[in-house]
Write a protein that holds these residues in place. Structure first.
Motif: not given
Length: 395
Positions: A223-224, A261-262, A289-293, A295-297
């Motif tokens: 989703g993120e 994960s993605a 930025k985390s669009f979905i709280p 998540t990390k990228a």
């Protein structure tokens, strides 16, 4: 210095070499050499070394760690010239790697039908390698080069030259000119400008959960990723020549698991060197930025090409090549390409550079890739004439 006799001798000799060129091209195309197949790329390098040895041309090997070695073949030329950069090398450049999976030459071996050659890497860019080898052999045999010639045969261009770049840039810093033998356009044109490109991966971490029994515990990395893709694609600005493409995605664990994960792989293309920093900063902000709280990228640059821009000296080189093409019997316009190449690296360090002087071909990176057999000798002759024209052009 009288260059007319050697110029005539070289172009006449090249006119007799069409069959030999095609024989060498067939051996190269039928040898595996995908970018990640170091042994295969080095096997193509073995063909280069054998040809050079047969013609008395010395070759230096710059070993690659993960990817194909870089080979540097040299032919002596005039070194007592009086002014400017005229003691510097005339570089003929090309890459040996292809984009195809292992075994592709067995599935699609080299063929010629109605004057059109096909096979993996036939125009991108094994035909250009063959052309460069015969140019080196011609100048070694007949002399007359207005400066030392360097044939640079690299091994990892198709993935952004992660190891070859330092070798290319070092060579270009002392280059009088660079002729990159990427395929000539189907129109017969050469390439005077290219986009720069950055190839990246964004890896996203979420939290797994059962998608039915414990959905609210999950944090979907997919989703993120979807929201990041939409934001990244929105950075495209066609009017400025900026394009963003997330061309590969992976992720998830199972259909009934919230994805932990993605990954999305990003292709950025741009024209103006100043635009790179602006767009890269925007991409970094989207990834952070985390669009979905929850998540990390992480963003990783996997490869990069610099844009090929036409300096005043490069414009002179193009005009010199145009005149050489006319003398050979064909017209060579200049085109801009959205594709990237090692020529961007040489131009960026100041070497006058012209790209796509190789034999004419098209549909690279596909099963329909082709090379026009009848273009092999004339493109070699035009490149030779352009080299002889450097003095008059003030290059």
């Amino acid at each position: 210095m009288n260059t007319q006799a050697p110029e005539a001798a070289i172009t006449a000799w090249l006119a007799t070499q069409g069959d030999a060129m095609i024989e060498l091209l067939a051996r190269m195309v039928n040898t595996d050499g995908g970018s990640y197949d170091k042994a295969g790329v080095d096997a193509v390098g073995g063909i280069v070394k054998t040809f050079c040895a047969e013609h008395g041309i010395p070759v230096e090997t710059v070993p690659g760690t993960l990817y194909g070695d870089c080979l540097r073949a040299t032919v002596a030329g005039g070194t007592a010239l009086s002014s400017g950069n005229r003691q510097q090398n005339i570089v003929l450049m090309g890459h040996r790697d292809t984009v195809f999976p292992k075994g592709e030459p067995n599935r699609r071996p080299f063929t010629i039908v109605d004057g059109i050659a096909s096979g993996p890497g036939v125009c991108d860019m094994k035909a250009g390698l063959v052309m460069n080898l015969f140019l080196l052999a011609a100048f070694h045999k007949h002399g007359g080069a207005p400066g030392p010639l360097v044939g640079l045969f690299t091994g990892d261009e198709e993935i952004g030259s992660p190891e070859g770049r330092r070798v290319i840039e070092a060579e270009a810093r002392s280059a009088r000119v660079v002729l990159n033998s990427e395929p000539g356009r189907p129109t017969g044109a050469v390439v005077t400008g290219r986009k720069g490109g950055v190839f990246m991966a964004m890896d996203i971490e979420g939290r797994a959960a059962h998608s039915g029994g414990n959905y609210e515990y999950g944090i979907s990395a997919i989703g993120e990723l979807a929201q990041k893709i939409t934001a990244i694609h929105a950075l495209t600005d066609l009017a400025r020549g900026i394009t963003l493409n997330v061309g590969l995605i992976t992720g998830g664990q199972s259909v009934n698991t919230v994805a932990p994960s993605a990954q999305g792989q990003i292709d950025l293309r741009y024209i103006n060197p100043d635009d790179r920093a602006e767009v890269m900063a925007a991409i970094a902000a989207i990834v952070e930025k985390s669009f979905i709280p929850g998540t990390k990228a992480r963003l990783t640059i996997r490869g990069e090409f610099l844009p090929l821009t036409q300096s005043p000296a490069a414009k002179k080189l193009f005009e010199t090549y145009q005149a050489a093409a006319e003398a050979t019997g064909f017209t060579a316009a200049g085109e801009f390409s959205g594709g990237c190449a090692d020529s961007g690296f040489t131009a960026a360090v100041g070497a006058p550079t012209l790209c796509s002087v190789g034999p004419v071909g098209g549909k690279a990176h596909s099963p329909d890739e082709f090379m026009v057999v009848a273009s092999m000798v004339p493109r070699a002759q035009a490149a030779a004439r352009a080299i002889f024209g450097l003095e008059a052009a003030g290059l």
